[in-house]
Scaffold this motif. Structure first.
Motif, PDB file in Angstrom:
ATOM      1  N   SER A 134     -22.129  71.544  12.310  1.00  0.00           N
ATOM      2  CA  SER A 134     -23.165  72.007  13.222  1.00  0.00           C
ATOM      3  C   SER A 134     -22.779  71.828  14.688  1.00  0.00           C
ATOM      4  CB  SER A 134     -24.471  71.250  12.958  1.00  0.00           C
ATOM      5  OG  SER A 134     -24.286  69.853  13.141  1.00  0.00           O
ATOM      6  N   VAL A 135     -21.597  71.287  14.956  1.00  0.00           N
ATOM      7  CA  VAL A 135     -21.163  71.065  16.329  1.00  0.00           C
ATOM      8  C   VAL A 135     -20.655  72.378  16.911  1.00  0.00           C
ATOM      9  CG1 VAL A 135     -19.604  69.796  17.843  1.00  0.00           C
ATOM     10  CG2 VAL A 135     -20.599  68.663  15.843  1.00  0.00           C
ATOM     11  N   PHE A 136     -21.180  72.770  18.049  1.00  0.00           N
ATOM     12  CA  PHE A 136     -20.755  73.999  18.698  1.00  0.00           C
ATOM     13  C   PHE A 136     -19.575  73.703  19.615  1.00  0.00           C
ATOM     14  CE2 PHE A 136     -20.879  77.200  22.035  1.00  0.00           C
ATOM     15  CZ  PHE A 136     -21.056  78.360  21.307  1.00  0.00           C
ATOM     16  N   HIS A 137     -18.474  74.409  19.428  1.00  0.00           N
ATOM     17  CA  HIS A 137     -17.319  74.198  20.285  1.00  0.00           C
ATOM     18  C   HIS A 137     -16.650  75.538  20.559  1.00  0.00           C
ATOM     19  CE1 HIS A 137     -15.064  74.525  16.530  1.00  0.00           C
ATOM     20  NE2 HIS A 137     -15.809  73.550  16.047  1.00  0.00           N
ATOM     21  N   LYS A 138     -15.556  75.522  21.327  1.00  0.00           N
ATOM     22  CA  LYS A 138     -14.958  76.768  21.803  1.00  0.00           C
ATOM     23  C   LYS A 138     -14.449  77.662  20.688  1.00  0.00           C
ATOM     24  CE  LYS A 138     -10.394  74.650  22.582  1.00  0.00           C
ATOM     25  NZ  LYS A 138      -9.355  74.388  23.592  1.00  0.00           N
ATOM     26  N   ARG A 139     -14.123  77.099  19.527  1.00  0.00           N
ATOM     27  CA  ARG A 139     -13.609  77.924  18.434  1.00  0.00           C
ATOM     28  C   ARG A 139     -14.715  78.728  17.749  1.00  0.00           C
ATOM     29  NH1 ARG A 139     -10.294  74.104  14.584  1.00  0.00           N
ATOM     30  NH2 ARG A 139     -12.077  72.762  15.042  1.00  0.00           N
ATOM     31  N   THR A 140     -15.974  78.397  18.030  1.00  0.00           N
ATOM     32  CA  THR A 140     -17.083  79.092  17.370  1.00  0.00           C
ATOM     33  C   THR A 140     -17.918  79.929  18.326  1.00  0.00           C
ATOM     34  OG1 THR A 140     -18.589  77.201  17.684  1.00  0.00           O
ATOM     35  CG2 THR A 140     -17.265  77.244  15.671  1.00  0.00           C
ATOM     36  N   LYS A 141     -17.544  79.998  19.581  1.00  0.00           N
ATOM     37  CA  LYS A 141     -18.401  80.674  20.556  1.00  0.00           C
ATOM     38  C   LYS A 141     -18.458  82.191  20.355  1.00  0.00           C
ATOM     39  CE  LYS A 141     -14.815  81.063  24.157  1.00  0.00           C
ATOM     40  NZ  LYS A 141     -14.476  80.707  25.552  1.00  0.00           N
ATOM     41  N   HIS A 142     -17.474  82.761  19.676  1.00  0.00           N
ATOM     42  CA  HIS A 142     -17.466  84.205  19.471  1.00  0.00           C
ATOM     43  C   HIS A 142     -17.982  84.602  18.083  1.00  0.00           C
ATOM     44  CE1 HIS A 142     -15.435  84.748  23.239  1.00  0.00           C
ATOM     45  NE2 HIS A 142     -14.415  83.994  22.848  1.00  0.00           N
ATOM     46  N   ILE A 143     -18.496  83.650  17.310  1.00  0.00           N
ATOM     47  CA  ILE A 143     -19.029  83.953  15.979  1.00  0.00           C
ATOM     48  C   ILE A 143     -20.360  84.687  16.125  1.00  0.00           C
ATOM     49  CG2 ILE A 143     -19.951  82.947  13.858  1.00  0.00           C
ATOM     50  CD1 ILE A 143     -17.911  80.766  14.070  1.00  0.00           C
ATOM     51  N   GLU A 144     -20.547  85.726  15.314  1.00  0.00           N
ATOM     52  CA  GLU A 144     -21.767  86.521  15.382  1.00  0.00           C
ATOM     53  C   GLU A 144     -22.986  85.669  15.039  1.00  0.00           C
ATOM     54  OE1 GLU A 144     -22.071  89.525  16.383  1.00  0.00           O
ATOM     55  OE2 GLU A 144     -19.942  90.045  16.579  1.00  0.00           O
ATOM     56  N   ILE A 145     -24.153  86.096  15.549  1.00  0.00           N
ATOM     57  CA  ILE A 145     -25.386  85.332  15.389  1.00  0.00           C
ATOM     58  C   ILE A 145     -25.789  85.193  13.926  1.00  0.00           C
ATOM     59  CG2 ILE A 145     -26.830  87.380  15.645  1.00  0.00           C
ATOM     60  CD1 ILE A 145     -27.606  83.810  16.927  1.00  0.00           C
ATOM     61  N   ASN A 146     -25.455  86.215  13.091  1.00  0.00           N
ATOM     62  CA  ASN A 146     -25.829  86.113  11.681  1.00  0.00           C
ATOM     63  C   ASN A 146     -25.074  84.991  10.978  1.00  0.00           C
ATOM     64  OD1 ASN A 146     -23.438  87.506  11.915  1.00  0.00           O
ATOM     65  ND2 ASN A 146     -23.801  88.796  10.124  1.00  0.00           N
ATOM     66  N   CYS A 147     -23.873  84.663  11.454  1.00  0.00           N
ATOM     67  CA  CYS A 147     -23.130  83.542  10.873  1.00  0.00           C
ATOM     68  C   CYS A 147     -23.810  82.219  11.200  1.00  0.00           C
ATOM     69  CB  CYS A 147     -21.688  83.546  11.370  1.00  0.00           C
ATOM     70  SG  CYS A 147     -20.744  85.009  10.869  1.00  0.00           S
ATOM     71  N   HIS A 148     -24.338  82.108  12.411  1.00  0.00           N
ATOM     72  CA  HIS A 148     -25.083  80.902  12.778  1.00  0.00           C
ATOM     73  C   HIS A 148     -26.365  80.785  11.962  1.00  0.00           C
ATOM     74  CE1 HIS A 148     -22.497  79.695  16.094  1.00  0.00           C
ATOM     75  NE2 HIS A 148     -22.479  80.950  16.505  1.00  0.00           N
ATOM     76  N   PHE A 149     -26.959  81.926  11.625  1.00  0.00           N
ATOM     77  CA  PHE A 149     -28.147  81.930  10.776  1.00  0.00           C
ATOM     78  C   PHE A 149     -27.816  81.340   9.409  1.00  0.00           C
ATOM     79  CE2 PHE A 149     -30.535  84.108   7.414  1.00  0.00           C
ATOM     80  CZ  PHE A 149     -31.830  83.778   7.774  1.00  0.00           C
TER      81      PHE A 149
END
Length: 221
Positions: A155-170
């Motif tokens: 659940s930690v947000f970092h630079k490797r995940t900043k371009h992941i689409e919003i549905n993936c975060h869902f």
């Protein structure tokens, strides 16, 4: 379907566009009934005319009683008709959507769906039990990538995940809440590859076997 002679003399008409659709006109009132296999849909604006039409149908055909009519005919008590149908209809809408991925509740939901206009306490209790089945059992999502699973559970947000689409975060939020469970599966056994990759004949046959798909033209020896 052909109506008895008595029906035609009393004003019923058969639709020229749908041979299973019938209408009864009396003055400004109309009753419409549609027959599909062994089911019948009856509607109209005049409740007394609807009841009279049902009585005629009972006299001419062998028809099943609704649960409410059965209770009235047997004098059963303790399972009363509930007045507000909107709650039940919304719940059934959610359950019908759930049958897309949970075919195991399909029969129960289709049965309960027959009481959308007139439902009783027992129908509501059964529907809420099916809803609990959907809520309490997590959905398993299979992936052959350990990295993807670790990222989904992190659940930690970092630079490797900043371009992941919003549905993936869902999806990651649902994993955190326990609704979805990410499960690792070996690449050799990843059934999704049937739809996403070009496979060898042996691997294609292997994955088809996992789906239970058999070639009925050339059965296995």
């Amino acid at each position: 379907m052909e109506l008895p002679e008595g029906f035609r003399r009393q004003g019923e008409h058969k639709s020229a566009h749908d041979y299973s659709l019938f209408t009864l006109h009396q003055g400004d009132d109309i009753v419409v009934f549609l027959v599909y296999v062994d089911n019948l849909f009856l509607t109209g604006r005049n409740a007394e005319l609807i009841d009279a039409t049902k009585n005629k149908l009972h006299q001419q055909f062998k028809m099943k009683l609704t649960t409410l009519e059965y209770d009235q005919s047997t004098g059963a008590r303790g399972d009363e008709l509930l007045s507000d149908i909107s709650f039940y209809q919304r719940l059934m809408g959610k359950l019908m959507y759930g049958t897309i991925t949970r075919v195991d509740i399909n029969f129960a939901v289709q049965t309960l769906n027959q009481f959308m206009q007139h439902y009783k306490g027992s129908h509501w209790d059964a529907a809420t039990r099916e809803l609990k089945v959907l809520i309490t059992l997590p959905i398993s999502v299979f992936s052959d990538s350990n990295s993807a699973i670790q990222l989904a559970n992190n659940s930690v947000f970092h630079k490797r995940t900043k371009h992941i689409e919003i549905n993936c975060h869902f999806i990651r939020d649902k994993i955190k809440s326990g609704l979805i469970q990410a499960v690792h599966v070996q690449t050799h056994d990843q059934i999704a590859d049937l739809l996403t990759k070009g496979l060898s004949q042996a691997q294609h046959a292997h994955l088809l076997g996992k789906l239970g798909v058999l070639n009925i033209v050339h059965p296995a020896a």
